[in-house]
Design a protein around this motif. Structure first.
Motif, PDB file in Angstrom:
ATOM      1  N   UNK A 156       0.834  -1.209   0.000  1.00  0.00           N
ATOM      2  CA  UNK A 156       0.000   0.000   0.000  1.00  0.00           C
ATOM      3  C   UNK A 156       0.863   1.251   0.000  1.00  0.00           C
ATOM      4  N   UNK A 157       1.878   1.279   0.845  1.00  0.00           N
ATOM      5  CA  UNK A 157       2.776   2.438   0.890  1.00  0.00           C
ATOM      6  C   UNK A 157       3.464   2.661  -0.455  1.00  0.00           C
ATOM      7  N   UNK A 158       3.886   1.549  -1.085  1.00  0.00           N
ATOM      8  CA  UNK A 158       4.547   1.668  -2.381  1.00  0.00           C
ATOM      9  C   UNK A 158       3.589   2.233  -3.433  1.00  0.00           C
ATOM     10  N   UNK A 159       2.325   1.779  -3.381  1.00  0.00           N
ATOM     11  CA  UNK A 159       1.329   2.265  -4.331  1.00  0.00           C
ATOM     12  C   UNK A 159       0.972   3.720  -4.048  1.00  0.00           C
ATOM     13  N   UNK A 160       0.900   4.094  -2.762  1.00  0.00           N
ATOM     14  CA  UNK A 160       0.615   5.499  -2.406  1.00  0.00           C
ATOM     15  C   UNK A 160       1.731   6.410  -2.887  1.00  0.00           C
ATOM     16  N   UNK A 161       2.973   5.985  -2.679  1.00  0.00           N
ATOM     17  CA  UNK A 161       4.118   6.787  -3.125  1.00  0.00           C
ATOM     18  C   UNK A 161       4.085   6.978  -4.647  1.00  0.00           C
ATOM     19  N   UNK A 162       3.787   5.892  -5.373  1.00  0.00           N
ATOM     20  CA  UNK A 162       3.713   5.991  -6.843  1.00  0.00           C
ATOM     21  C   UNK A 162       2.582   6.924  -7.261  1.00  0.00           C
ATOM     22  N   UNK A 205       0.594  12.149  -9.247  1.00  0.00           N
ATOM     23  CA  UNK A 205      -0.242  13.328  -9.002  1.00  0.00           C
ATOM     24  C   UNK A 205       0.563  14.619  -9.099  1.00  0.00           C
ATOM     25  N   UNK A 206       1.837  14.566  -8.727  1.00  0.00           N
ATOM     26  CA  UNK A 206       2.687  15.761  -8.767  1.00  0.00           C
ATOM     27  C   UNK A 206       3.209  16.055 -10.167  1.00  0.00           C
ATOM     28  N   UNK A 207       2.912  15.215 -11.135  1.00  0.00           N
ATOM     29  CA  UNK A 207       3.305  15.504 -12.509  1.00  0.00           C
ATOM     30  C   UNK A 207       4.275  14.538 -13.131  1.00  0.00           C
ATOM     31  N   UNK A 229      -3.181   4.907 -19.733  1.00  0.00           N
ATOM     32  CA  UNK A 229      -4.312   5.523 -20.434  1.00  0.00           C
ATOM     33  C   UNK A 229      -4.329   7.036 -20.241  1.00  0.00           C
ATOM     34  N   UNK A 230      -4.064   7.464 -19.002  1.00  0.00           N
ATOM     35  CA  UNK A 230      -4.055   8.907 -18.717  1.00  0.00           C
ATOM     36  C   UNK A 230      -2.952   9.593 -19.507  1.00  0.00           C
ATOM     37  N   UNK A 231      -1.764   8.958 -19.525  1.00  0.00           N
ATOM     38  CA  UNK A 231      -0.658   9.551 -20.262  1.00  0.00           C
ATOM     39  C   UNK A 231      -0.980   9.639 -21.761  1.00  0.00           C
ATOM     40  N   UNK A 232      -1.604   8.570 -22.291  1.00  0.00           N
ATOM     41  CA  UNK A 232      -1.978   8.611 -23.700  1.00  0.00           C
ATOM     42  C   UNK A 232      -3.026   9.702 -23.963  1.00  0.00           C
ATOM     43  N   UNK A 233      -4.002   9.829 -23.022  1.00  0.00           N
ATOM     44  CA  UNK A 233      -5.031  10.871 -23.180  1.00  0.00           C
ATOM     45  C   UNK A 233      -4.431  12.270 -23.098  1.00  0.00           C
ATOM     46  N   UNK A 234      -3.436  12.432 -22.199  1.00  0.00           N
ATOM     47  CA  UNK A 234      -2.773  13.735 -22.103  1.00  0.00           C
ATOM     48  C   UNK A 234      -2.026  14.061 -23.389  1.00  0.00           C
ATOM     49  N   UNK A 235      -1.321  13.055 -23.910  1.00  0.00           N
ATOM     50  CA  UNK A 235      -0.629  13.278 -25.181  1.00  0.00           C
ATOM     51  C   UNK A 235      -1.633  13.594 -26.294  1.00  0.00           C
TER      52      UNK A 235
END
Length: 633
Positions: free
Chosen positions: A218-224, A229-231, A258-264
């Motif tokens: 969970x901590x590893x996923x939160x950090x990722x 979220x910070x960019x 998917x988000x990265x592809x949508x941003x591009x």
């Protein structure tokens, strides 16, 4: 097997099973302790408590028997004697009942209870003898036996001593049981404390292991997630376990992709939209737009074809990488060639696995290249397909390329429609400017004509005022003349009426009829003058209505009577059909008389033969008056 590879469900079930085992262990220990405490409690209840209660009850019974025996020898009332004897029997029954309870609950020697029962039976036998003496009349001897110093009194003391012996044993046994209970409670408390301590340690160990197995991923996923979220859109989870956290990490990585592809995709759409909005010249617009679309879709060929003015052909307008032989127009009326599917469906068309002899080709330093796929994009408006854009690539188009084309299609269609409309507007504006110069000269001529019309309007306004004054003078003339004519005419009518009455049967018949004609024509002339006066009032705006309630049937009778002579002379029938003799109406009686007079008079006037029927009837809140004739009217 590694702990992090275990499913969360497996970890929770295992931890729950261990905790459940500990709960069962505590329950088993508690059950044993409760059972032993219950046994001790039962022993304390059955022996010290129940035995002590029965001893107290039996002691009270003995004392009550002694009192009743004394009362028996002290009273002489038969009723009281019988009551005492009955009460003694009840006390004996209760005494034996308490002895049986002591026998069941007593933990001491059974001989102690047997001795008590024996001494009580002996005491009962002595009391029975005393009762016999009382019944035999030997009252004094029986009374002496019941005294404390008597045989019955001494035996009662023996019974009480037997009870004291049993009571002392019960008391000692109670202290023994209490001591045993205290020792048992201490032992059970120690066992329970040890069990709880062991369970607590094991629970903490299991909780630590579960938290360690859950918290780390969970901590590893939160950090990722925070990095993303910070960019940092390249942030991805490194968890590859087969647990739910591994699946969640895979889902997050897929979502991030998917988000990265949508941003591009959004950036590409914004880039192309900016290029489309930056140019108003059609040639520059299509050159830059085709270049941007080709770059973002990895296309090597791009071309645009515009619908001609006569809407019969699509003509080549701009292209990138297209050979000379391919820059041709094609018909818009027949759905042929690679653009036929687009014209018939109005949807984007994708051609794959092109043949080597396709006319779409582009040339580079290395030689001639044949595209692998073609995308045909219809530019559709409410008027139909106004343009077609064709893209070709030596590679397969990606899903992102299709999404890009789909997203910008509406904007592209709107922009191209606006650009073409803007071109037409510029062309139309040039024509309008020439026409405006011509209209300027025409306007100057119209201004001169408007000045002339203004002068004519002034003259017409003056004439209008003169006509208005003339109309007012005419109205005044009619009004004055009507008044001047009515005065002598009323005299003629009155005098002719008087002569008509006085000369009846005194002059020849034909001369006598002249008087009636004079009177009738005078009245008609008076009506004409009244009409002229009414017209004068209406034109002057002074016509007044005098409403009153009158009988419509009587009004019609009066008119029919005045016209009957004229109808008789013409040899026609003038009939008044009466459905109701009293039809009341609220209106101006004079004007109603005038209207009906004209209607019926015209009917008689224009009827040469036959009849004229006049009728009036009331229907709900309406009155219907009918004038029917067989003439030409």
């Amino acid at each position: 097997m590694k702990l992090e590879n275990l499913k969360i469900e497996t970890l929770l079930k295992t931890g729950f099973a261990i905790l459940l085992l500990f709960v069962i262990l505590i329950g088993f220990i508690s059950y044993q302790q409760s059972d032993r405490i219950h046994q001790q409690t039962e022993d304390m209840y059955n022996h010290p408590l129940e035995v002590g209660r029965s001893i107290g009850e039996l002691t009270a019974t003995v004392q009550a028997i002694r009192v009743d025996m004394k009362n028996l020898f002290m009273t002489s009332e038969k009723g009281e004697i019988e009551a005492d004897l009955y009460n003694l029997e009840l006390l004996d029954v209760n005494a034996f009942k308490q002895i049986e309870v002591i026998r069941e609950r007593y933990l001491g020697l059974a001989s102690d209870v047997d001795s008590l029962e024996y001494e009580y039976l002996k005491w009962k036998s002595i009391r029975s003898e005393s009762i016999r003496l009382h019944r035999a009349g030997e009252i004094q001897e029986g009374a002496n036996r019941t005294k404390t110093s008597g045989i019955a009194g001494k035996q009662a003391e023996v019974v009480l001593k037997s009870l004291d012996k049993i009571s002392a044993f019960a008391s000692n046994k109670s202290d023994e049981l209490y001591a045993n209970s205290t020792e048992l409670a201490n032992t059970l408390t120690k066992q329970l404390f040890i069990a709880i301590l062991v369970i607590l340690i094991m629970s903490l160990l299991i909780s630590w292991l579960l938290l360690r197995a859950i918290r780390k991923p969970i901590n590893e996923l939160i950090e990722t997630t925070q990095r993303f979220h910070k960019g940092d859109f390249t942030a991805r989870s490194s968890n590859t376990s087969r647990s739910e956290f591994g699946e969640l990490a895979n889902s997050f990585n897929s979502l991030a992709d998917d988000i990265q592809r949508n941003l591009n995709l959004s950036e590409n759409i914004e880039n192309i939209s900016g290029i489309m909005l930056s140019e108003d010249d059609a040639n520059l617009f299509f050159q830059k737009t085709l270049h941007a679309i080709s770059q973002h879709t990895n296309s090597q060929i791009a071309a645009v074809y515009l619908l001609s003015e006569d809407q019969k052909t699509y003509e080549h307008f701009e292209s990138i990488g297209l050979g000379e032989n391919a820059r041709q127009s094609f018909t818009a009326e027949h759905f042929e060639g690679e653009f036929g599917a687009v014209l018939s469906s109005h949807k984007l068309h994708h051609i794959k696995n092109l043949a080597e002899d396709t006319r779409f080709a582009f040339h580079t330093v290395s030689g001639k290249f044949i595209p692998r796929e073609i995308l045909t994009i219809p530019i559709t408006t409410n008027k139909g397909i106004i343009a077609i854009i064709s893209l070709a690539s030596i590679e397969s188009y990606s899903k992102q390329s299709f999404l890009l084309i789909t997203k910008i299609l509406n904007i592209l269609s709107t922009r191209i429609e606006g650009l073409l409309a803007y071109g037409k507007i510029k062309e139309f504006s040039a024509k309008l400017e020439t026409q405006n110069m011509e209209l300027g000269a025409s306007q100057r001529e119209l201004s001169a004509q408007a000045a002339e019309l203004t002068e004519q309007n002034t003259e017409l306004e003056l004439q209008k005022k003169q006509l208005s004054q003339a109309s007012q003078m005419k109205t005044a003339f009619f009004s004055n003349m009507s008044h001047e004519l009515r005065t002598p005419l009323n005299s003629v009518i009155s005098l002719s009426g008087v002569l008509y009455k006085r000369l009846a049967n005194k002059i020849p018949e034909d001369e006598y009829s002249y008087l009636e004609v004079i009177n009738r024509n005078g009245k008609n002339l008076l009506n004409l003058i009244n009409d002229v006066l009414d017209i004068a009032r209406i034109e002057a705006g002074h016509e007044d209505i005098e409403a009153c309630e009158f009988n419509c049937t009587h009004l019609i009778d009066e008119i029919v009577s005045s016209l009957s002579l004229e109808a008789k002379q013409k040899k026609i029938k003038l009939i008044h059909t009466k459905s109701d003799s009293s039809i009341l109406i609220t209106s101006d009686e004079k004007k109603c008389h005038h209207i009906l007079q004209n209607l019926i008079s015209n009917a008689v006037k224009f009827t040469e033969e036959g009849e004229v029927k006049v009728s009036a009837k009331q229907i709900d809140n309406h009155i219907v008056i009918s004038v029917i004739d067989s003439g030409i009217g």
